[in-house]
Design a protein around this motif. Structure first.
Motif, PDB file in Angstrom:
ATOM      1  N   LYS A 147       0.819  -1.216   0.000  1.00  0.00           N
ATOM      2  CA  LYS A 147       0.000   0.000   0.000  1.00  0.00           C
ATOM      3  C   LYS A 147       0.852   1.264   0.000  1.00  0.00           C
ATOM      4  CE  LYS A 147      -0.817   1.378   4.778  1.00  0.00           C
ATOM      5  NZ  LYS A 147      -0.340   2.734   4.494  1.00  0.00           N
ATOM      6  N   ILE A 153      -1.098   2.987  -5.174  1.00  0.00           N
ATOM      7  CA  ILE A 153      -1.778   1.745  -4.798  1.00  0.00           C
ATOM      8  C   ILE A 153      -2.411   1.957  -3.425  1.00  0.00           C
ATOM      9  CG2 ILE A 153      -1.543  -0.709  -4.278  1.00  0.00           C
ATOM     10  CD1 ILE A 153       0.734  -0.837  -6.247  1.00  0.00           C
ATOM     11  N   THR A 162      -6.888  -1.789  -2.853  1.00  0.00           N
ATOM     12  CA  THR A 162      -6.195  -2.465  -3.958  1.00  0.00           C
ATOM     13  C   THR A 162      -5.103  -3.375  -3.419  1.00  0.00           C
ATOM     14  OG1 THR A 162      -6.617  -0.627  -5.482  1.00  0.00           O
ATOM     15  CG2 THR A 162      -4.842  -2.142  -6.066  1.00  0.00           C
ATOM     16  N   ALA A 163      -4.374  -2.908  -2.410  1.00  0.00           N
ATOM     17  CA  ALA A 163      -3.325  -3.728  -1.791  1.00  0.00           C
ATOM     18  C   ALA A 163      -3.930  -4.992  -1.197  1.00  0.00           C
ATOM     19  CB  ALA A 163      -2.603  -2.925  -0.713  1.00  0.00           C
ATOM     20  N   ILE A 192      -4.756  -7.391  -3.967  1.00  0.00           N
ATOM     21  CA  ILE A 192      -3.537  -8.040  -4.457  1.00  0.00           C
ATOM     22  C   ILE A 192      -3.143  -9.192  -3.535  1.00  0.00           C
ATOM     23  CG2 ILE A 192      -1.049  -7.712  -4.822  1.00  0.00           C
ATOM     24  CD1 ILE A 192      -1.717  -4.833  -5.732  1.00  0.00           C
ATOM     25  N   VAL A 212      -8.550  -5.682 -12.443  1.00  0.00           N
ATOM     26  CA  VAL A 212      -7.194  -5.143 -12.569  1.00  0.00           C
ATOM     27  C   VAL A 212      -6.735  -5.422 -13.994  1.00  0.00           C
ATOM     28  CG1 VAL A 212      -4.798  -5.320 -11.790  1.00  0.00           C
ATOM     29  CG2 VAL A 212      -6.648  -5.391 -10.129  1.00  0.00           C
ATOM     30  N   THR A 261      -4.477  -0.026 -15.088  1.00  0.00           N
ATOM     31  CA  THR A 261      -4.360  -0.361 -13.669  1.00  0.00           C
ATOM     32  C   THR A 261      -3.277  -1.401 -13.446  1.00  0.00           C
ATOM     33  OG1 THR A 261      -6.708   0.094 -13.319  1.00  0.00           O
ATOM     34  CG2 THR A 261      -5.585  -1.189 -11.623  1.00  0.00           C
ATOM     35  N   LYS A 276       0.171   0.048 -14.067  1.00  0.00           N
ATOM     36  CA  LYS A 276       0.607   0.908 -12.963  1.00  0.00           C
ATOM     37  C   LYS A 276       1.116   0.075 -11.791  1.00  0.00           C
ATOM     38  CE  LYS A 276      -1.197   4.707 -10.130  1.00  0.00           C
ATOM     39  NZ  LYS A 276      -2.402   5.520  -9.838  1.00  0.00           N
ATOM     40  N   ILE A 277       0.358  -0.964 -11.446  1.00  0.00           N
ATOM     41  CA  ILE A 277       0.768  -1.821 -10.333  1.00  0.00           C
ATOM     42  C   ILE A 277       2.087  -2.514 -10.649  1.00  0.00           C
ATOM     43  CG2 ILE A 277       0.168  -3.892  -9.016  1.00  0.00           C
ATOM     44  CD1 ILE A 277      -2.784  -3.074  -9.324  1.00  0.00           C
ATOM     45  N   GLU A 319       5.046  -0.120 -10.412  1.00  0.00           N
ATOM     46  CA  GLU A 319       5.408   0.217  -9.038  1.00  0.00           C
ATOM     47  C   GLU A 319       6.130  -0.937  -8.348  1.00  0.00           C
ATOM     48  OE1 GLU A 319       5.379   3.007  -7.380  1.00  0.00           O
ATOM     49  OE2 GLU A 319       4.662   4.023  -9.182  1.00  0.00           O
TER      50      GLU A 319
END
Length: 199
Positions: free
Chosen positions: A77, A82, A86-87, A90, A117, A121, A124-125, A128
């Motif tokens: 997170k 994020i 969303t965390a 995941i 996702v 999206t 982006k994840i 990161e």
């Protein structure tokens, strides 16, 4: 700040539970593997490691079965863009070693197994996570993060079947039956076996 809770489990949903502590009910957001752990513990006392989120929009409690799970949640997170929900999503699908492998292999397709996702999206994840591989490496150096890969694949297959419309009880039984026939199957292979009826 609330760091942990011990109390009676009085309600259990897919993404949250309610824990009664000294007469007070606490709503706690949880990842799917913890939901599976708690299925047979209704009205029993359980212990959760808690991340207590306080923002200008309110307060939320996030619960985890181990301190390491809570630490991984905090790590994910903290990545730019994020958020907490969303965390948590995941972590319902992947552990630290999964995320490390996904990032190393630039495997967006696997990341997109998470419902909703997709496209930008998932890009982006993935970006990161790749930018923070060193943090994951440090996290993974702790032996306590190792998990049973077969259990993880079973959890993932169960969640995938529920997303496809199976009720939880049926999905759990189908996955268990498939696992007995083919112990080494991945989550996607289990789901395919259940849906097609192949062995």
């Amino acid at each position: 700040m609330i760091a942990s809770l011990r109390g009676k489990l009085i309600q259990l949903e897919m993404d949250h539970l309610v824990l009664e502590v000294a007469g007070v009910g606490y709503e706690v957001h949880i990842p799917f593997p913890l939901h599976l752990e708690c299925k047979d513990k209704m009205k029993e006392e359980i212990f959760l490691h808690i991340f207590h989120s306080i923002t200008d929009r309110g307060e939320r409690l996030f619960g985890f079965s181990t301190r390491k799970d809570r630490e991984l949640f905090q790590l994910i997170k903290s990545l730019h863009g994020i958020g907490e929900l969303t965390a948590l999503k995941i972590l319902s699908f992947f552990h630290a070693d999964d995320l490390y492998k996904i990032a190393k292999e630039d495997d967006r397709k696997t990341l997109e197994k998470i419902p909703k996702v997709k496209g930008k999206t998932s890009e982006k994840i993935l970006f990161e996570i790749k930018q923070n591989l060193k943090k994951l490496e440090i996290f993974l150096n702790d032996e306590s993060t190792k998990t049973d890969s077969e259990d993880r694949e079973s959890d993932l297959a169960t969640l995938a079947l529920i997303q496809l419309g199976f009720d939880e009880k049926t999905a759990t039984k189908q996955v268990a039956d498939a696992r007995k026939l083919n112990p080494g199957y991945t989550a996607s292979e289990i789901v395919k076996q259940v849906i097609t009826g192949t062995r």
